[in-house]
Enzyme design. Structure first.
Site, PDB file in Angstrom:
ATOM      1  N   LEU A 173       1.471  71.161  15.901  1.00 37.74           N
ATOM      2  CA  LEU A 173       0.557  71.679  16.903  1.00 37.74           C
ATOM      3  C   LEU A 173       0.277  70.600  17.939  1.00 37.74           C
ATOM      4  CD1 LEU A 173      -1.283  74.085  17.689  1.00 37.74           C
ATOM      5  CD2 LEU A 173      -3.120  72.894  16.496  1.00 37.74           C
ATOM      6  N   TYR A 178      -5.349  81.796  18.338  1.00 36.18           N
ATOM      7  CA  TYR A 178      -6.768  81.457  18.316  1.00 36.18           C
ATOM      8  C   TYR A 178      -6.989  80.055  18.855  1.00 36.18           C
ATOM      9  CZ  TYR A 178      -6.328  78.347  14.233  1.00 36.18           C
ATOM     10  OH  TYR A 178      -6.004  77.310  13.397  1.00 36.18           O
ATOM     11  N   LYS A 205      -0.421  78.223  18.383  1.00 37.57           N
ATOM     12  CA  LYS A 205      -1.596  78.255  17.497  1.00 37.57           C
ATOM     13  C   LYS A 205      -1.876  79.696  17.066  1.00 37.57           C
ATOM     14  CE  LYS A 205      -6.174  76.088  17.081  1.00 37.57           C
ATOM     15  NZ  LYS A 205      -5.821  75.142  16.008  1.00 37.57           N
ATOM     16  N   GLU A 220       2.299  67.057   9.871  1.00 36.72           N
ATOM     17  CA  GLU A 220       0.874  67.011  10.227  1.00 36.72           C
ATOM     18  C   GLU A 220       0.055  67.405   9.006  1.00 36.72           C
ATOM     19  OE1 GLU A 220       0.327  69.871  13.371  1.00 36.72           O
ATOM     20  OE2 GLU A 220       1.543  71.372  12.341  1.00 36.72           O
TER      21      GLU A 220
END
Length: 287
Positions: free
Chosen positions: A207, A33, A151, A183
């Protein structure tokens, strides 16, 4: 007003949208996505999101079902149809619905990808009150799979992390692996020490944030020193400032980590400045 959404080539009222129960995103989290912000009716960093979409699909060997122009057209039509001034456009591509459940990937020649897009209306998206008071974060173990650079739609643990933070009276969680921050649950993490902005280097561990890339470029242009390396929670608690970045939060200051206030417990000047110049640049380059 019922939203207009996009499903496999059709623009539909949201209550008429349907996806097969055999879609592999539903059964296997087999999909990717992207989320693109909209400010003043325009798309923010759209090219970056499209490039990352292409990379995610490629890593999972899913065919990109649309051209760049088609993706852009669908985004713009949804923004217009739903009257979005400030908000988000969510897109999802899955490996499709083969008609039954099987671990093996279906033949892409007979099972086309599923494509879904919808908007979320977020008036005043860039004027979030949190930017003035800052966020509180907790740390939790990072037990996600090893390909966080893709992702994917498998977001159960990030959702659990956000709920852990909520139960602890915080706003979000930073994930820690081997003693080092990777993260946030849905964002990249940074600390500020002197004239240095420190954030973990790109790898499969995090990411590859589109906002992250822009923030680091703008930081260098603003004569800040960017250091890409991991840091510990203890180091973060001793930092002058901290912040996170994401497509929907932009740049958001962090004022407390695991109960320890940073500096005077208020958003710092660097975080505020980075948010300001990021939003200014994104508005200039929006399409």
């Amino acid at each position: 007003m019922t939203r207009t959404v996009y499903v496999n080539g059709e623009f539909l009222p949201e209550d008429q949208a349907k996806i097969s129960i055999f879609d592999r995103a539903f059964l296997m989290s087999d999909g990717v996505y992207e989320v693109t912000s909209v400010l003043d009716g325009k798309l923010i960093a759209f090219d970056g999101h499209l490039k990352r979409l292409e990379r995610s699909l490629s890593e999972l060997e899913i065919r990109n079902p649309l051209t760049e122009d088609e993706w852009l057209s669908i985004h713009r039509q949804l923004v217009e149809a739903n009257g979005i001034t400030d908000g988000l456009v969510y897109l999802q591509v899955t490996r499709g619905a083969p008609g039954d459940r099987d671990f093996a990937w279906p033949d892409p020649e007979t099972c086309p990808p599923t494509v879904v897009l919808f908007t979320q209306n977020k008036p005043g998206l860039a004027e979030s009150p949190a930017a003035k008071i800052g966020m509180k974060v907790i740390s939790i173990p990072d037990i996600r799979w090893g390909r966080r650079d893709i992702k994917t739609v498998q977001l159960l643990y990030p959702s659990m992390g956000k709920m852990m933070a909520k139960k602890a009276g915080a706003d979000d969680a930073w994930l820690v692996e081997d003693g080092l921050v990777t993260e946030g649950t849905s964002n990249n993490a940074y600390i500020v020490k002197g004239n240095q902005i420190i954030t973990r280097q790109l790898s499969n561990d995090i990411l590859h944030g589109i906002t992250r890339a822009a923030v680091l470029t703008l930081a260098r242009e603003a004569q800040m020193e960017v250091v890409e390396r991991p840091f510990t929670i203890a180091e973060a608690q001793q930092a002058d400032e901290a912040f996170i970045s994401s497509a929907s939060a932009f740049v958001m200051p962090v004022v407390e980590i695991d109960g320890a206030a940073l500096g005077d417990g208020k958003p710092g000047k660097v975080s505020a400045r980075m948010r300001e110049i990021y939003l200014d640049e994104m508005r200039k380059t929006a399409i």
